[in-house]
Design an enzyme around this catalytic site. Structure first.
Site, PDB file in Angstrom:
ATOM      1  N   GLY A 184       0.504   1.754  17.360  1.00  0.00           N
ATOM      2  CA  GLY A 184      -0.641   2.093  18.185  1.00  0.00           C
ATOM      3  C   GLY A 184      -0.891   1.032  19.241  1.00  0.00           C
ATOM      4  O   GLY A 184      -0.398  -0.099  19.136  1.00  0.00           O
TER       5      GLY A 184
ATOM      6  N   GLN B  46      -6.191  -3.796  25.169  1.00  0.00           N
ATOM      7  CA  GLN B  46      -5.123  -4.767  24.897  1.00  0.00           C
ATOM      8  C   GLN B  46      -4.312  -5.085  26.147  1.00  0.00           C
ATOM      9  O   GLN B  46      -3.581  -6.082  26.171  1.00  0.00           O
ATOM     10  CB  GLN B  46      -4.177  -4.248  23.792  1.00  0.00           C
ATOM     11  CG  GLN B  46      -4.810  -4.272  22.404  1.00  0.00           C
ATOM     12  CD  GLN B  46      -3.843  -3.780  21.358  1.00  0.00           C
ATOM     13  OE1 GLN B  46      -3.663  -2.581  21.180  1.00  0.00           O
ATOM     14  NE2 GLN B  46      -3.196  -4.699  20.647  1.00  0.00           N
TER      15      GLN B  46
ATOM     16  N   CYS C  85      -0.906  -7.271  14.825  1.00  0.00           N
ATOM     17  CA  CYS C  85      -1.450  -6.805  16.095  1.00  0.00           C
ATOM     18  C   CYS C  85      -0.630  -7.381  17.246  1.00  0.00           C
ATOM     19  O   CYS C  85      -0.271  -8.561  17.215  1.00  0.00           O
ATOM     20  CB  CYS C  85      -2.907  -7.262  16.220  1.00  0.00           C
ATOM     21  SG  CYS C  85      -3.757  -6.644  17.666  1.00  0.00           S
ATOM     22  N   LEU C  86      -0.367  -6.547  18.244  1.00  0.00           N
ATOM     23  CA  LEU C  86       0.349  -7.025  19.438  1.00  0.00           C
ATOM     24  C   LEU C  86      -0.398  -8.189  20.088  1.00  0.00           C
ATOM     25  O   LEU C  86       0.216  -9.036  20.732  1.00  0.00           O
ATOM     26  CB  LEU C  86       0.493  -5.886  20.456  1.00  0.00           C
ATOM     27  CG  LEU C  86       1.358  -4.692  20.030  1.00  0.00           C
ATOM     28  CD1 LEU C  86       1.193  -3.559  21.036  1.00  0.00           C
ATOM     29  CD2 LEU C  86       2.812  -5.110  19.911  1.00  0.00           C
TER      30      LEU C  86
ATOM     31  N   HIS D  39      -7.939   0.652  13.301  1.00  0.00           N
ATOM     32  CA  HIS D  39      -7.490  -0.601  13.931  1.00  0.00           C
ATOM     33  C   HIS D  39      -7.597  -0.496  15.453  1.00  0.00           C
ATOM     34  O   HIS D  39      -8.146  -1.382  16.123  1.00  0.00           O
ATOM     35  CB  HIS D  39      -6.040  -0.884  13.501  1.00  0.00           C
ATOM     36  CG  HIS D  39      -5.420  -2.095  14.143  1.00  0.00           C
ATOM     37  ND1 HIS D  39      -5.049  -3.219  13.435  1.00  0.00           N
ATOM     38  CD2 HIS D  39      -5.092  -2.357  15.439  1.00  0.00           C
ATOM     39  CE1 HIS D  39      -4.538  -4.115  14.261  1.00  0.00           C
ATOM     40  NE2 HIS D  39      -4.543  -3.617  15.485  1.00  0.00           N
ATOM     41  N   GLU D  40      -7.084   0.611  16.001  1.00  0.00           N
ATOM     42  CA  GLU D  40      -7.084   0.761  17.466  1.00  0.00           C
ATOM     43  C   GLU D  40      -8.509   0.924  18.004  1.00  0.00           C
ATOM     44  O   GLU D  40      -8.863   0.376  19.043  1.00  0.00           O
ATOM     45  CB  GLU D  40      -6.222   1.950  17.888  1.00  0.00           C
ATOM     46  CG  GLU D  40      -4.753   1.857  17.493  1.00  0.00           C
ATOM     47  CD  GLU D  40      -4.099   0.542  17.869  1.00  0.00           C
ATOM     48  OE1 GLU D  40      -4.538  -0.113  18.837  1.00  0.00           O
ATOM     49  OE2 GLU D  40      -3.147   0.144  17.169  1.00  0.00           O
TER      50      GLU D  40
ATOM     51  N   HIS E 223     -10.480  -2.158  18.652  1.00  0.00           N
ATOM     52  CA  HIS E 223     -10.227  -2.819  19.944  1.00  0.00           C
ATOM     53  C   HIS E 223     -11.228  -2.342  21.010  1.00  0.00           C
ATOM     54  O   HIS E 223     -11.621  -3.105  21.890  1.00  0.00           O
ATOM     55  CB  HIS E 223      -8.808  -2.511  20.439  1.00  0.00           C
ATOM     56  CG  HIS E 223      -7.736  -3.333  19.779  1.00  0.00           C
ATOM     57  ND1 HIS E 223      -7.678  -4.704  19.873  1.00  0.00           N
ATOM     58  CD2 HIS E 223      -6.662  -2.970  19.037  1.00  0.00           C
ATOM     59  CE1 HIS E 223      -6.619  -5.151  19.207  1.00  0.00           C
ATOM     60  NE2 HIS E 223      -5.985  -4.124  18.685  1.00  0.00           N
TER      61      HIS E 223
END
Lengths: 167, 173
Positions: A47, A52, A97-98, A139-140, A143
Site C-alpha cells: 500500500g 507519503q 513502512c516505506l 495502516h494507509e 497516514h
C-alpha cells in the site's frame, strides 16, 4: 507518469493531516497514476498513501493480492476519501513502512472493518475487509491523519496470545 | 565505519539505572546503537551497542563509576557488527505449558534442525510457585515453511507443550 520521492522519518510533513479530495478531475487521476508507479518502483509495498509522497490529499492505493500466503483481498484498490464505518475484533501483526526504512514492529489493528470510499471518478465504493487487507487499509489511512505505525507499536515481548488455533 | 563495542551490565534492579549509565556514556562522547534492556528475575540486564570509544577499556572506564555506585557488573567486547543488519523474521513460535527441564533445548533444537534461524527469543515463568508455567516467544527466519517446523517440534516434544507456529507476513505500506 513519474516515480515520486517518498518522505521518510523524521520529515515533519508525515504528521500533517490530509484534506479530502473535492475535484475528481484529470489532475487527480494523473496523480494517482504517479502514486501507483511509485508504489511499484520500490520494495514490494502492499500500500501507499498520498501524504507519503508529500501530496496531502486523502488518497490510498493498496493491493493485497500478492502475499506469500494468499489472504482474502479485493485486488488492487484506489480509495479516495476512505472512511472506516465499522470495526470488529483485533489482531497483532508485523508492519513496516516505506517512510521508515529498516524498521518493523508489531501493531494491534481491527481484524474486520467496513469501509466506504470513492473511486477516482467520485463514485461510491464500499468494502468489508478482514485480516491482512483490513490491516493494510488501517495502516494507509493512518497516514491520512498524520499517524505512523511506530506511534502504535506494541512490545515484541508481550505479543498477545492468539485465541484461535491455526491449522 | 564505526567501531562498535557490546557493553553488558547486570545488577540488582532499581530505579535510574538506564538514565545513569547512558548519561555516563554520553558524557564520555560515546554513542548508542541498538540496545536491549530488561528485568530478569529481579536483576536489570542491559546489552548496548556503543561507538565512539578509543577501545574496550575506554568503554569500561566511562561506565565504571556509575556501575560501582549502582552495583552493576560490567563486560565489554569489540564486535564486528554494524547497524542496519536487521534480519527480518518470517516465523513466530509460541510455546507454553507446565514448567519442566529441557523445554528450551528440546524446542529450539528441533527448530534449528528444521532450519529456523532465531532472531529473538524471550521466555518467562508464570503461574504459581507451586505450579509454574513456562511461556516462550520465538521469532526467526526459515525458508523451509511452517509445516516442516511444526512436524519437527511435534516429533521432539509431542503433546508435552502447547506449541503454535505461524507465518509473519510483514506488511510494507
Amino acid at each position: 507518469m513519474a516515480v515520486l520521492d517518498i518522505l521518510t522519518l523524521p520529515d515533519e510533513r508525515l504528521k500533517q493531516v490530509s484534506a479530502p479530495v473535492t475535484a475528481f478531475d484529470d489532475a487527480l487521476r494523473a496523480f494517482i497514476a504517479d502514486l501507483e508507479e511509485t508504489r511499484q518502483a520500490g520494495p514490494s509495498a502492499v500500500g501507499i498513501a498520498a501524504p507519503q509522497v508529500g501530496h496531502f490529499q486523502r488518497i490510498v492505493i493498496m493491493d493485497c493480492s500478492l502475499t506469500r500466503k494468499p489472504v482474502p483481498n479485493h485486488g488492487r484498490l484506489v480509495l479516495v476519501n476512505p472512511e472506516i464505518t465499522e470495526w470488529d475484533g483485533h489482531d497483532v501483526g508485523r508492519e513496516g513502512c516505506l517512510s521508515i526504512p529498516d524498521y518493523t514492529g508489531n501493531v494491534v489493528r481491527a481484524a474486520r472493518i467496513k469501509l466506504s470510499a470513492q473511486d477516482p471518478r467520485g463514485d461510491s465504493l464500499s468494502f468489508e475487509m478482514t485480516g491482512f487487507e483490513a490491516r493494510c487499509a488501517q495502516h494507509e489511512m493512518d497516514h491520512l491523519d498524520g499517524l505512523l505505525f511506530i506511534d502504535r507499536v506494541v512490545s515484541r515481548r508481550t505479543d498477545l496470545f492468539r485465541r484461535k488455533v491455526y491449522k | 565505519m564505526n567501531n562498535w563495542y557490546m557493553l553488558t551490565l547486570v545488577g540488582a534492579d532499581r530505579t535510574g539505572i538506564t538514565a545513569a549509565v547512558t548519561q555516563a556514556l554520553f558524557d564520555a562522547d560515546m554513542n548508542l546503537g541498538e540496545a536491549s534492556m530488561l528485568r530478569l528475575g529481579g536483576s536489570f540486564t542491559m546489552m548496548l551497542m556503543v561507538s565512539g570509544a578509543a577501545g574496550a577499556d575506554a568503554v569500561v572506564s566511562a561506565v565504571e563509576p556509575v556501575a560501582h555506585q549502582l552495583g552493576l557488573k560490567v563486560h565489554v567486547d569489540a564486535i564486528d557488527g554494524q547497524l542496519h543488519e536487521h534480519l527480518e523474521p518470517n516465523v513466530h513460535v509460541t510455546v507454553s505449558g507446565a514448567d519442566r527441564a529441557g523445554i528450551v533445548a528440546g524446542v529450539t533444537g528441533a527448530l534449528a534442525d528444521a532450519g529456523l534461524h532465531i532472531t529473538d527469543l524471550s521466555s518467562d515463568v508464570a503461574g504459581e510457585a507451586s505450579q509454574p508455567v513456562y511461556i516462550m516467544q520465538i521469532e526467526g527466519q526459515a525458508d523451509t515453511g511452517i509445516d516442516a517446523l511444526r512436524a519437527a517440534v511435534t516429533a521432539r516434544v509431542g503433546d508435552a507443550m502447547d506449541v503454535h507456529i505461524r507465518l509473519i507476513e510483514t506488511l510494507l505500506g
